[in-house]
Design a protein around this motif. Structure first.
Motif, short mmCIF file in Angstrom:
data_model
loop_
_atom_site.label_atom_id
_atom_site.label_comp_id
_atom_site.label_asym_id
_atom_site.label_seq_id
_atom_site.Cartn_x
_atom_site.Cartn_y
_atom_site.Cartn_z
N VAL A 5 -2.92 -3.43 1.69
CA VAL A 5 -3.64 -2.27 1.17
C VAL A 5 -3.50 -1.13 2.17
O VAL A 5 -3.87 -1.28 3.34
CB VAL A 5 -5.13 -2.58 0.95
CG1 VAL A 5 -5.81 -1.41 0.27
CG2 VAL A 5 -5.33 -3.86 0.17
N LEU A 6 -2.99 0.01 1.69
CA LEU A 6 -2.82 1.18 2.55
C LEU A 6 -3.50 2.37 1.90
O LEU A 6 -2.95 2.97 0.97
CB LEU A 6 -1.33 1.49 2.75
CG LEU A 6 -0.45 0.41 3.36
CD1 LEU A 6 1.01 0.82 3.30
CD2 LEU A 6 -0.86 0.15 4.80
N ILE A 17 0.93 -3.04 -1.68
CA ILE A 17 2.22 -3.71 -1.64
C ILE A 17 1.96 -5.16 -2.00
O ILE A 17 1.26 -5.88 -1.28
CB ILE A 17 2.88 -3.60 -0.25
CG1 ILE A 17 3.09 -2.13 0.13
CG2 ILE A 17 4.20 -4.36 -0.22
CD1 ILE A 17 3.61 -1.94 1.55
N PHE A 18 2.47 -5.57 -3.15
CA PHE A 18 2.20 -6.92 -3.66
C PHE A 18 3.51 -7.63 -3.94
O PHE A 18 4.45 -7.04 -4.50
CB PHE A 18 1.39 -6.86 -4.96
CG PHE A 18 1.20 -8.22 -5.57
CD1 PHE A 18 0.13 -9.02 -5.19
CD2 PHE A 18 2.10 -8.72 -6.50
CE1 PHE A 18 -0.03 -10.29 -5.71
CE2 PHE A 18 1.95 -9.99 -7.03
CZ PHE A 18 0.88 -10.78 -6.64
N GLY A 19 3.57 -8.92 -3.57
CA GLY A 19 4.80 -9.63 -3.87
C GLY A 19 4.80 -11.09 -3.48
O GLY A 19 3.76 -11.70 -3.20
N ASP A 30 1.10 2.55 -6.73
CA ASP A 30 0.42 3.80 -6.42
C ASP A 30 0.69 4.34 -5.01
O ASP A 30 -0.24 4.53 -4.20
CB ASP A 30 -1.09 3.67 -6.64
CG ASP A 30 -1.47 3.65 -8.11
OD1 ASP A 30 -0.61 3.97 -8.95
OD2 ASP A 30 -2.63 3.31 -8.41
N PRO A 31 1.95 4.63 -4.69
CA PRO A 31 2.24 5.28 -3.41
C PRO A 31 1.92 6.77 -3.49
O PRO A 31 2.77 7.60 -3.81
CB PRO A 31 3.74 5.02 -3.23
CG PRO A 31 4.28 4.94 -4.62
CD PRO A 31 3.18 4.35 -5.46
N TYR A 186 -8.91 -4.78 -7.49
CA TYR A 186 -8.44 -3.89 -6.42
C TYR A 186 -8.26 -2.50 -7.03
O TYR A 186 -7.28 -2.25 -7.73
CB TYR A 186 -7.14 -4.40 -5.83
CG TYR A 186 -7.30 -5.64 -4.98
CD1 TYR A 186 -7.41 -5.54 -3.59
CD2 TYR A 186 -7.36 -6.90 -5.55
CE1 TYR A 186 -7.56 -6.66 -2.80
CE2 TYR A 186 -7.51 -8.04 -4.77
CZ TYR A 186 -7.61 -7.91 -3.40
OH TYR A 186 -7.77 -9.03 -2.62
N PRO A 187 -9.18 -1.57 -6.76
CA PRO A 187 -9.16 -0.26 -7.43
C PRO A 187 -8.29 0.77 -6.74
O PRO A 187 -7.80 0.56 -5.63
CB PRO A 187 -10.63 0.15 -7.38
CG PRO A 187 -11.12 -0.44 -6.08
CD PRO A 187 -10.37 -1.75 -5.93
#
Length: 205
Positions: A5-6, A17-19, A30-31, A186-187
Motif C-alpha cells: 500500500v502506497l 501493488i497486488f500479485g 490506482d497509481p 482496501y479503499p
C-alpha cells in the motif's frame, strides 16, 4: 501474496501493488501520483507489472498511469464508462485541481463481471457506479479493493461531475453488502476495514 500500500499525492490516494509471490506478476491499482516512487518499489522487488488498473477516472487515481505504462509496458485497464477520463482533463478533474494533463488511452475497457488473471489470482471486476459512472471495485478471494466507492465508515462523494448519491448507495447495497463479513476492504483513501464492520457501523446505511 504480494500486497503493498502506497498512499500517494496531495490527496493521499492509496496505490496498491497486488500479485502472485511465486511469479512476481502484479497489478498496480490506482497509481494516482509519484510514479517514480511506485516504479522504484516495482524494480526493487523484481515485479512484473501485467495490468495498471484504475478504479475510476479521477486524477488522484490515474496521474501516474502514463509514466508506469511507459516504464513497464503493462496494459491500462478502466471501466468502459470512465475510459474517456484518461484523455479528458475536464472529466478527470486535472484541470480543476491543477494537475498536469493526462493523455493515456485504455488498453482494456472492462465491464461488470470481467476477470483479469495475475499469476494464480483472479481479479473480478464489480461495477459500482455512483462516485463516477464507471467506478469499479476489484474482488480477489477475501480482499476487495473498493476505490472511492466505500471507505471505512463512509462512502465516496457524489457532488462531482457524474456523481449520483442514490446510485452509489444502491451499488454498495446490491453489489458489496452481499459479500461475506470477513472480506477485507482496501479503499481508495484511508485505512482498511471489513465488510462486516461496514454493514454494522457505516452511518450511511
Amino acid at each position: 501474496m504480494i500486497l503493498k500500500v502506497l498512499p500517494v499525492g496531495q490527496l493521499k490516494a492509496n496505490c496498491y501493488i497486488f500479485g502472485d509471490e511465486n511469479t512476481n506478476e502484479v497489478a498496480v491499482i490506482d497509481p494516482g501520483d509519484e510514479g517514480q516512487r511506485i516504479y522504484d518499489v516495482i524494480v526493487q522487488n523484481g515485479y512484473k507489472v501485467i495490468y495498471i488498473i484504475a478504479t475510476h477516472g479521477h486524477v488522484d487515481h490515474i496521474s501516474a498511469i502514463k509514466y508506469l505504462k511507459e516504464k513497464s509496458g503493462a496494459q491500462v485497464v478502466i471501466h468502459q464508462e470512465d475510459s474517456e477520463a484518461l484523455l479528458d482533463s475536464q472529466k478527470n478533474l486535472s484541470a480543476l485541481l491543477g494537475y498536469h494533463s493526462i493523455q493515456v488511452p485504455a488498453d482494456i475497457k472492462v465491464m461488470d463481471g470481467k476477470v483479469l488473471n495475475v499469476g494464480k489470482y483472479r481479479l473480478q471486476i464489480i461495477h459500482t457506479p455512483g462516485h463516477t459512472p464507471g467506478g469499479i471495485c476489484i474482488l480477489v478471494d477475501k480482499i476487495l479493493f473498493s476505490g472511492d466507492t466505500l471507505f471505512e465508515h463512509s462512502i465516496g462523494r457524489t457532488d462531482l461531475p457524474g456523481g449520483n448519491h442514490q446510485q452509489l448507495i444502491k451499488s454498495i447495497q446490491d453489489k458489496l453488502f452481499v459479500l461475506p463479513d470477513d472480506v477485507q476492504v482496501y479503499p481508495g483513501h484511508g485505512d482498511k476495514t471489513t465488510m462486516g464492520s461496514e454493514k454494522k457501523f457505516n452511518p450511511f446505511f
